[in-house]
Design a protein around this motif. Sequence first.
Motif, PDB file in Angstrom:
ATOM      1  N   GLY A   1       8.177  -8.381  -0.977  1.00 14.03           N
ATOM      2  CA  GLY A   1       8.761  -7.395  -2.417  1.00 14.03           C
ATOM      3  C   GLY A   1       7.769  -6.763  -3.127  1.00 14.03           C
ATOM      4  O   GLY A   1       8.139  -6.541  -4.450  1.00 14.03           O
ATOM      5  N   GLU A   2       6.414  -6.651  -2.739  1.00 10.77           N
ATOM      6  CA  GLU A   2       5.671  -6.133  -3.574  1.00 10.77           C
ATOM      7  C   GLU A   2       4.549  -5.058  -2.745  1.00 10.77           C
ATOM      8  O   GLU A   2       4.394  -5.473  -1.359  1.00 10.77           O
ATOM      9  N   VAL A   3       3.996  -4.061  -3.558  1.00 10.46           N
ATOM     10  CA  VAL A   3       2.839  -3.421  -2.537  1.00 10.46           C
ATOM     11  C   VAL A   3       1.542  -4.202  -2.993  1.00 10.46           C
ATOM     12  O   VAL A   3       0.971  -4.536  -3.825  1.00 10.46           O
ATOM     13  N   VAL A   4       0.912  -4.565  -1.683  1.00 14.52           N
ATOM     14  CA  VAL A   4      -0.212  -5.332  -1.576  1.00 14.52           C
ATOM     15  C   VAL A   4      -1.465  -4.582  -1.361  1.00 14.52           C
ATOM     16  O   VAL A   4      -2.581  -4.993  -1.648  1.00 14.52           O
ATOM     17  N   LEU A   5      -1.450  -3.320  -0.781  1.00 14.55           N
ATOM     18  CA  LEU A   5      -2.619  -2.411  -0.547  1.00 14.55           C
ATOM     19  C   LEU A   5      -2.084  -0.887  -0.983  1.00 14.55           C
ATOM     20  O   LEU A   5      -0.839  -0.552  -0.359  1.00 14.55           O
ATOM     21  N   GLY A   6      -3.111  -0.118  -1.073  1.00 12.04           N
ATOM     22  CA  GLY A   6      -2.717   1.233  -1.256  1.00 12.04           C
ATOM     23  C   GLY A   6      -3.827   2.177  -0.987  1.00 12.04           C
ATOM     24  O   GLY A   6      -4.878   1.636  -1.426  1.00 12.04           O
ATOM     25  N   LEU A   7      -3.846   3.434  -0.413  1.00 12.22           N
ATOM     26  CA  LEU A   7      -4.729   4.158   0.151  1.00 12.22           C
ATOM     27  C   LEU A   7      -4.209   5.829  -0.263  1.00 12.22           C
ATOM     28  O   LEU A   7      -3.081   5.800   0.210  1.00 12.22           O
ATOM     29  N   VAL A   8      -5.066   6.486  -0.986  1.00 11.29           N
ATOM     30  CA  VAL A   8      -4.623   8.072  -1.034  1.00 11.29           C
ATOM     31  C   VAL A   8      -5.809   8.640  -0.809  1.00 11.29           C
ATOM     32  O   VAL A   8      -6.798   8.489  -1.658  1.00 11.29           O
ATOM     33  N   TYR A   9      -5.611   9.620  -0.130  1.00 14.08           N
ATOM     34  CA  TYR A   9      -6.835  10.223   0.351  1.00 14.08           C
ATOM     35  C   TYR A   9      -6.794  11.913   0.337  1.00 14.08           C
ATOM     36  O   TYR A   9      -5.932  12.574   0.624  1.00 14.08           O
ATOM     37  N   ASP A  10      -7.552  12.521  -0.434  1.00 15.19           N
ATOM     38  CA  ASP A  10      -7.581  13.972  -0.704  1.00 15.19           C
ATOM     39  C   ASP A  10      -8.783  14.460   0.169  1.00 15.19           C
ATOM     40  O   ASP A  10     -10.138  14.293  -0.033  1.00 15.19           O
ATOM     41  N   PRO A  11      -8.305  15.042   1.314  1.00 19.92           N
ATOM     42  CA  PRO A  11      -9.306  15.606   2.452  1.00 19.92           C
ATOM     43  C   PRO A  11     -10.164  16.653   1.810  1.00 19.92           C
ATOM     44  O   PRO A  11     -11.472  16.917   2.307  1.00 19.92           O
ATOM     45  N   VAL A  12      -9.691  17.535   0.976  1.00 22.18           N
ATOM     46  CA  VAL A  12     -10.543  18.619   0.372  1.00 22.18           C
ATOM     47  C   VAL A  12     -11.705  18.489  -0.392  1.00 22.18           C
ATOM     48  O   VAL A  12     -12.770  18.657  -0.016  1.00 22.18           O
ATOM     49  N   ARG A  13     -11.506  17.354  -1.224  1.00 23.45           N
ATOM     50  CA  ARG A  13     -12.472  16.674  -2.197  1.00 23.45           C
ATOM     51  C   ARG A  13     -13.358  15.344  -1.227  1.00 23.45           C
ATOM     52  O   ARG A  13     -14.338  14.877  -1.929  1.00 23.45           O
ATOM     53  N   ASP A  14     -12.680  15.071  -0.029  1.00 24.66           N
ATOM     54  CA  ASP A  14     -13.069  13.991   0.335  1.00 24.66           C
ATOM     55  C   ASP A  14     -13.281  12.768  -0.397  1.00 24.66           C
ATOM     56  O   ASP A  14     -14.112  11.993  -0.412  1.00 24.66           O
ATOM     57  N   GLU A  15     -12.186  12.468  -0.999  1.00 22.95           N
ATOM     58  CA  GLU A  15     -11.939  11.264  -2.030  1.00 22.95           C
ATOM     59  C   GLU A  15     -10.929  10.455  -1.636  1.00 22.95           C
ATOM     60  O   GLU A  15      -9.869  10.929  -1.339  1.00 22.95           O
ATOM     61  N   LEU A  16     -11.425   9.134  -1.365  1.00 24.67           N
ATOM     62  CA  LEU A  16     -10.417   8.154  -0.744  1.00 24.67           C
ATOM     63  C   LEU A  16     -10.222   7.014  -2.032  1.00 24.67           C
ATOM     64  O   LEU A  16     -11.268   6.397  -2.266  1.00 24.67           O
ATOM     65  N   PHE A  17      -8.938   7.010  -2.613  1.00 26.19           N
ATOM     66  CA  PHE A  17      -8.828   5.954  -3.607  1.00 26.19           C
ATOM     67  C   PHE A  17      -8.388   4.964  -2.854  1.00 26.19           C
ATOM     68  O   PHE A  17      -7.244   5.059  -2.041  1.00 26.19           O
ATOM     69  N   THR A  18      -8.654   3.705  -3.468  1.00 27.00           N
ATOM     70  CA  THR A  18      -7.893   2.563  -2.613  1.00 27.00           C
ATOM     71  C   THR A  18      -7.830   1.297  -3.535  1.00 27.00           C
ATOM     72  O   THR A  18      -8.376   1.374  -4.722  1.00 27.00           O
ATOM     73  N   ALA A  19      -6.966   0.440  -3.237  1.00 29.35           N
ATOM     74  CA  ALA A  19      -6.659  -0.705  -3.823  1.00 29.35           C
ATOM     75  C   ALA A  19      -6.151  -1.883  -2.941  1.00 29.35           C
ATOM     76  O   ALA A  19      -5.160  -1.568  -2.158  1.00 29.35           O
ATOM     77  N   ARG A  20      -6.302  -3.080  -3.076  1.00 28.17           N
ATOM     78  CA  ARG A  20      -5.844  -4.072  -2.838  1.00 28.17           C
ATOM     79  C   ARG A  20      -5.304  -5.067  -3.942  1.00 28.17           C
ATOM     80  O   ARG A  20      -6.101  -5.085  -4.791  1.00 28.17           O
ATOM     81  N   LYS A  21      -4.168  -5.657  -3.581  1.00 26.39           N
ATOM     82  CA  LYS A  21      -3.750  -6.443  -4.844  1.00 26.39           C
ATOM     83  C   LYS A  21      -4.772  -7.528  -5.291  1.00 26.39           C
ATOM     84  O   LYS A  21      -5.062  -8.278  -4.656  1.00 26.39           O
ATOM     85  N   GLY A  22      -4.959  -7.376  -6.623  1.00 21.45           N
ATOM     86  CA  GLY A  22      -5.996  -8.076  -7.255  1.00 21.45           C
ATOM     87  C   GLY A  22      -7.405  -8.236  -6.948  1.00 21.45           C
ATOM     88  O   GLY A  22      -8.356  -9.000  -7.406  1.00 21.45           O
ATOM     89  N   GLN A  23      -7.547  -7.070  -6.525  1.00 17.43           N
ATOM     90  CA  GLN A  23      -9.115  -6.828  -6.030  1.00 17.43           C
ATOM     91  C   GLN A  23      -9.788  -5.543  -6.587  1.00 17.43           C
ATOM     92  O   GLN A  23     -10.711  -5.110  -6.247  1.00 17.43           O
ATOM     93  N   GLY A  24      -8.942  -5.004  -7.635  1.00 20.11           N
ATOM     94  CA  GLY A  24      -9.423  -3.764  -8.136  1.00 20.11           C
ATOM     95  C   GLY A  24      -9.153  -2.434  -7.629  1.00 20.11           C
ATOM     96  O   GLY A  24      -8.815  -2.522  -6.387  1.00 20.11           O
ATOM     97  N   ALA A  25      -9.431  -1.293  -8.007  1.00 19.83           N
ATOM     98  CA  ALA A  25      -9.373  -0.008  -7.448  1.00 19.83           C
ATOM     99  C   ALA A  25     -10.637   0.797  -7.183  1.00 19.83           C
ATOM    100  O   ALA A  25     -11.723   0.307  -8.054  1.00 19.83           O
ATOM    101  N   THR A  26     -10.708   1.318  -6.173  1.00 25.40           N
ATOM    102  CA  THR A  26     -11.933   2.150  -5.842  1.00 25.40           C
ATOM    103  C   THR A  26     -11.668   3.743  -5.689  1.00 25.40           C
ATOM    104  O   THR A  26     -10.578   3.962  -5.237  1.00 25.40           O
ATOM    105  N   LEU A  27     -12.875   4.391  -5.706  1.00 28.57           N
ATOM    106  CA  LEU A  27     -12.745   5.793  -5.457  1.00 28.57           C
ATOM    107  C   LEU A  27     -14.204   5.869  -4.530  1.00 28.57           C
ATOM    108  O   LEU A  27     -15.225   5.788  -4.895  1.00 28.57           O
ATOM    109  N   ASN A  28     -14.122   6.227  -3.117  1.00 30.53           N
ATOM    110  CA  ASN A  28     -15.126   6.212  -2.137  1.00 30.53           C
ATOM    111  C   ASN A  28     -16.104   4.846  -2.344  1.00 30.53           C
ATOM    112  O   ASN A  28     -17.229   5.165  -2.279  1.00 30.53           O
ATOM    113  N   ASP A  29     -15.311   3.816  -2.532  1.00 30.96           N
ATOM    114  CA  ASP A  29     -16.129   2.360  -2.472  1.00 30.96           C
ATOM    115  C   ASP A  29     -16.625   1.927  -3.825  1.00 30.96           C
ATOM    116  O   ASP A  29     -17.013   1.029  -4.187  1.00 30.96           O
TER     117      ASP A  29
END
Length: 269
Positions: free
Chosen positions: A118-146
């Motif tokens: 019943g909750e989102v535990v991970l997420g990834l959004v990838y913009d291929p033009v700028r080669d930007e990968l946004f990521t997060a796992r619940k409770g572990q913070g968010a990153t852009l290209n690590d």
Amino acid sequence: MHPTPYESDADWQLLQDELRRLAQAELLPRFRHVTAEKKADGSLLTEADGAMQRACQRFLHDNWPQLAFVGEESTPAAQQAALQSDTGCWVLDPLDGTTNFAHGCPLFATSLALVQGGEVVLGLVYDPVRDELFTARKGQGATLNDTPIRVNTAVDQLKETLALIDFKRLPKPLAARLATEAPYASQRNIGAVVLDWCWIAAGRAEIYAHGGQGLWDYAAGHLILHEAGGVSATLDGEAVFNGTLNKRSAVAAASPELLQQFLALAADV
């Protein structure tokens, strides 16, 4: 049972690498080289949407067969059945910003989230033009290209913000108020919901408003924003994610203060 990328760092890295590779293989070669057709709701669909969804679905099933799958281009019945899975399900938007993509505007991305318990535990959004990968796992913070990202908390007044506003889907009285009596310093609309969430998370703007988006539009970005220190609510002040396929309005902000200022304005229209 094979561990999920939420549970396994090795699988998490595999997922990131493959999502990047698939978007580069399926989306970029078709960019500026495809035509679009209209779906029943009037939105556009390109060959790239289907190709990316099929490629992602194959990869996800081959590696984590225990997980169900919700894709934007799946049938409503299949989407609902997957969301009710006991083991969890993937939620994919293979190409968000299809209108931009079809017109040669380089603002689009792929979004993938995992919903479990019943909750989102991970997420990834990838913009291929700028080669930007946004990521997060619940409770572990968010990153852009690590690299860790945080919202911009230096602005605490709505009148000083850069706002990302989707006028088309907001209630008309609110859209008119925002257009004629702008409560922010400046406004943009980039035409890709999944990137709106991530750009707030990365500090590129401080407030975002949209009148109605699907689960695949917000699931990953919503988690990324919250893991980056941001907050969100519907225009009615409810939680945006409610575990259903129903479209949800959304206001995302860099701080609780900015969120409350915008919601108060919206309630006053």
